[in-house]
Scaffold this motif. Structure first.
Motif, mmCIF file in Angstrom:
data_model
loop_
_atom_site.group_PDB
_atom_site.id
_atom_site.type_symbol
_atom_site.label_atom_id
_atom_site.label_comp_id
_atom_site.label_asym_id
_atom_site.label_seq_id
_atom_site.Cartn_x
_atom_site.Cartn_y
_atom_site.Cartn_z
ATOM 1 N N THR A 1 0.886 -1.038 0.000
ATOM 2 C CA THR A 1 0.018 0.147 0.373
ATOM 3 C C THR A 1 0.942 1.247 0.066
ATOM 4 O O THR A 1 1.849 1.644 0.796
ATOM 5 N N VAL A 2 0.601 1.742 -1.684
ATOM 6 C CA VAL A 2 1.565 3.646 -1.479
ATOM 7 C C VAL A 2 1.292 4.207 -1.061
ATOM 8 O O VAL A 2 0.416 4.767 -2.144
ATOM 9 N N GLY A 3 1.139 5.844 -0.342
ATOM 10 C CA GLY A 3 0.948 6.670 -0.227
ATOM 11 C C GLY A 3 1.375 7.477 -0.963
ATOM 12 O O GLY A 3 2.332 7.985 -0.707
ATOM 13 N N LEU A 4 0.056 8.138 -2.254
ATOM 14 C CA LEU A 4 1.180 9.881 -2.594
ATOM 15 C C LEU A 4 0.930 11.186 -2.003
ATOM 16 O O LEU A 4 -0.625 10.736 -1.471
ATOM 17 N N ILE A 5 1.431 11.975 -1.466
ATOM 18 C CA ILE A 5 1.405 12.577 -1.197
ATOM 19 C C ILE A 5 2.274 13.717 -1.381
ATOM 20 O O ILE A 5 2.965 13.618 -1.987
ATOM 21 N N ASP B 1 2.474 0.956 3.245
ATOM 22 C CA ASP B 1 4.092 0.879 3.990
ATOM 23 C C ASP B 1 4.918 1.951 3.478
ATOM 24 O O ASP B 1 5.678 1.792 4.043
ATOM 25 N N ARG B 2 4.690 2.336 2.360
ATOM 26 C CA ARG B 2 5.640 3.784 1.975
ATOM 27 C C ARG B 2 4.651 4.708 1.485
ATOM 28 O O ARG B 2 3.507 4.739 0.735
ATOM 29 N N LEU B 3 5.518 6.043 1.739
ATOM 30 C CA LEU B 3 4.460 7.220 1.208
ATOM 31 C C LEU B 3 5.925 7.343 -0.053
ATOM 32 O O LEU B 3 7.136 7.463 0.170
ATOM 33 N N ALA C 1 7.730 6.597 6.177
ATOM 34 C CA ALA C 1 7.202 7.637 6.297
ATOM 35 C C ALA C 1 7.750 8.436 7.438
ATOM 36 O O ALA C 1 7.841 9.610 7.451
ATOM 37 N N ALA C 2 8.561 7.758 8.269
ATOM 38 C CA ALA C 2 9.703 8.099 8.714
ATOM 39 C C ALA C 2 10.547 9.181 8.126
ATOM 40 O O ALA C 2 11.230 10.293 8.994
#
Lengths: 353, 255
Positions: B30-34, B203-205, B219-220
């Motif tokens: 699950t990858v977040g696009l910000i 899981d990753r941004l 994220a960190a």
């Protein structure tokens, strides 16, 4: 995550029964109404008794009945019956076009007449008639088709920057319609004699008075094919509800489907216009009424719109023969009288008036 | 399903909106696009969904170039939920979810029992069973968003692309939706505005700025004060809340 976290405690309530039974009933009732309407409408304005109608039909079917006098038989068989059947076919075609266009353009006011397609078809047909091919039904239909496609092409050209999703499409359609109406008048006035101008003007307003068997056959074949094509696009028409991107992500080839539907509705409109002139508002009125009965899914909406459109135009045409008898009002005048208030109602519901 | 984005560019005449993006999303990840407004998140997502034809580069699903797929094939492999997809139509919730089955059946037939089962399961998953027969117009913004997500689940795809799916949702539904996105075995790419939510469930941004990827990782590593200052133009403090989740605090912008 536990899946139950997504469940509201209230979610276990049973859904209401499916509407399948009701749909079957609506279809059956509307088909019966169509058949009864056809039979009754044949008699309206002929001045023949039921027995005579029965004898005319019986003789044609080879039953042992006394044939009618030739004049009355011809009146029923060659004038009235094709007229009623043509009204049914044209009504069905226009209603299906309206339903399809409303979905493709995502605009509940779309209708071949309001988008100017009918006007384009009229121009094309008039050009062919003025050029001297009035006798050929196929020639007139071909001219109408060229005109309808030209009008649609122009509409799409004018809308290519703004997209299809706005009030602009109806306004642009009106502009296109006006342009083609002006062209038609110009061609008529510059080339026709007084008699042919009157005859063409009457036809342009939408008249079934000149219905013949050739138009019935052409319309029946085209309607059957067109309805099938549009019906096979039912899921796509449903999917268009949320716009092009969502439709595309549902697996609909938006570009191709749109092109197929726009060409098919143009063909249906052209054939209808070539047969009876520009009858407006049927495509607007009927699908709105039918959605109210069976909901917005096109698998049901399209066939039922066809049947209801047929019934609607058969009765509107019967009215034109009776209300101001012996004067006959073009059927397009009546559909406009019924359609304009509905147009305003739809506008008001959308909050744009 | 593994998604590979290679040197992807897309734009409108006179303006490049996505500029040479490279991105790999592993199977089930699950990858977040910000990124700020206009950073190209939505456009990138639409390119990954095959809704826009890139001006350069390719998008591959398990190695296959998405450009070689038909619309139908795409809809069987990936589902996409737009930010705001609204309609004037009187469709009911169950009918909207059934739209997700479009690519799974032939033109000649309507929905069958199997389709109805899939739809019922998707409605159940989003807690919409009680609303199945409710017309679209009577739904709240959050219910509409959940209906679209149920529709996407009904497509039974191995990839799920979501454009700001939590926008209209209240807190509880935001948490539930993100919980679903992170727990599903599907490969998920989700564009998000809420950084804390993104940090907690992805899981990753992937941080975007001006059409390019400026940071990609846990994220960190991505949510750091210098990066947030550079990209969002804010003074942020990153810490942990009392539950141990990453939290982002902002100072007043200095004029």
């Amino acid at each position: 995550m536990a899946e139950s976290a997504l469940l509201d405690p209230v979610a276990l309530e049973a859904p209401p029964p499916r509407r399948r039974g009701r749909n079957a009933l609506v279809v059956t009732v509307s088909l019966v109404v169509l058949v009864v309407s056809l039979v009754v409408a044949v008699r309206i304005g002929v001045g023949a008794t039921w027995a005579e109608i029965g004898r005319a039909a019986g003789a044609r079917l080879g039953l042992p009945v006394v044939p009618l006098p030739r004049l009355l038989d011809s009146l029923i068989w060659n004038l009235r019956l094709p007229r009623v059947l043509l009204a049914a076919l044209v009504g069905a075609a226009l209603a299906v076009c309206g339903a399809a266009l409303q979905s493709v353009t995502r605009n509940s006011l779309a209708d071949p007449y309001l988008l100017g397609v009918s006007s384009g078809a009229s121009t094309g047909a008039v050009v062919v008639v003025v050029l001297g091919f009035a006798g050929s039904q196929l020639g007139v239909t071909g001219g109408a088709l060229a005109g309808a496609l030209a009008a649609f092409g122009l509409l799409m050209l004018l809308l290519r920057r703004t997209g299809l999703d706005s009030m602009r499409i109806v306004l642009t359609g009106v502009v296109v319609g006006q342009l083609f109406a002006a062209l038609t008048s110009l061609i008529l006035l510059s080339s026709g004699d007084a008699d042919s101008i009157r005859a063409l003007t009457h036809w342009l307003l939408g008249s079934l008075a000149s219905a013949r068997w050739t138009s019935v056959v052409v319309c029946a074949v085209v309607l059957a094919a067109g309805l099938l094509v549009v019906w096979l696009c039912s899921s796509a028409l449903d999917g268009f509800a949320f716009g092009a991107d969502t439709a595309s992500s549902l697996g609909i080839d938006v570009r191709t489907t749109r092109a197929v539907l726009l060409v098919t509705t143009s063909v249906l409109t052209a054939v209808a216009v070539a047969a009876v002139g520009a009858v407006g508002f049927v495509g607007l009125i009927v699908p709105h009424g039918v959605r109210f009965l069976v909901g917005p899914l096109h698998r049901r909406l399209l066939p039922l719109s066809a049947v209801v459109g047929a019934v609607f135009l058969v009765w509107t045409d019967a009215l034109t023969r009776v209300v101001f008898a012996p004067l006959e009002v073009p059927v397009g005048v009546f559909t406009a009288l019924l359609g304009v208030p509905l147009f305003l109602l739809v506008l008001r519901r959308r909050g744009e008036l | 399903m593994r998604i590979q984005v290679e040197h992807l560019s897309w734009g409108v005449p006179g303006k490049t909106i996505v500029n040479g993006v490279d991105l790999v999303v592993g199977d089930g990840e699950t990858v977040g696009l910000i990124g700020p407004n206009g950073s190209g998140k939505s456009s990138l997502l639409r390119c990954i969904a095959g809704l826009r034809t890139p001006t350069g580069g390719v998008v591959r699903y398990d190695g296959a170039d998405i450009a070689s797929w038909s619309a139908r094939e795409k809809a069987r492999q990936l589902a996409f939920v737009e930010q705001t997809a609204d309609t004037d139509s009187d469709l009911r919730v169950s009918e909207v979810v059934m739209l997700g089955r479009t690519a799974h059946r032939s033109r000649w037939r309507g929905p069958d029992a199997a389709d109805h089962e899939v739809v019922a399961a998707a409605l159940d998953r989003l807690g919409l069973t009680a609303l199945a027969d409710r017309p679209w117009k009577q739904l709240s913004g959050g219910e509409r968003q959940r209906t679209h997500l149920a529709r996407a689940l009904a497509q039974r795809t191995s990839a799920l692309l979501l454009d700001e799916p939590t926008n209209h949702l209240d807190v509880r539904h935001q948490l539930e939706l993100m919980e679903l996105a992170s727990s599903t075995p599907q490969t998920v790419v989700v564009a998000l505005h809420d950084l804390a939510l993104a940090a907690r469930y992805c899981d990753r941004l992937v941080l975007m700025h001006g059409g390019t990827v400026v940071a990609d990782g846990p994220a960190a590593d991505v949510l750091t004060a210098p990066l947030l200052r550079a990209v969002f133009d804010v003074e942020a403090e990153i810490g942990r809340d009392s539950l141990g989740h990453l939290a982002v605090g902002y100072r007043e912008p200095v004029r």
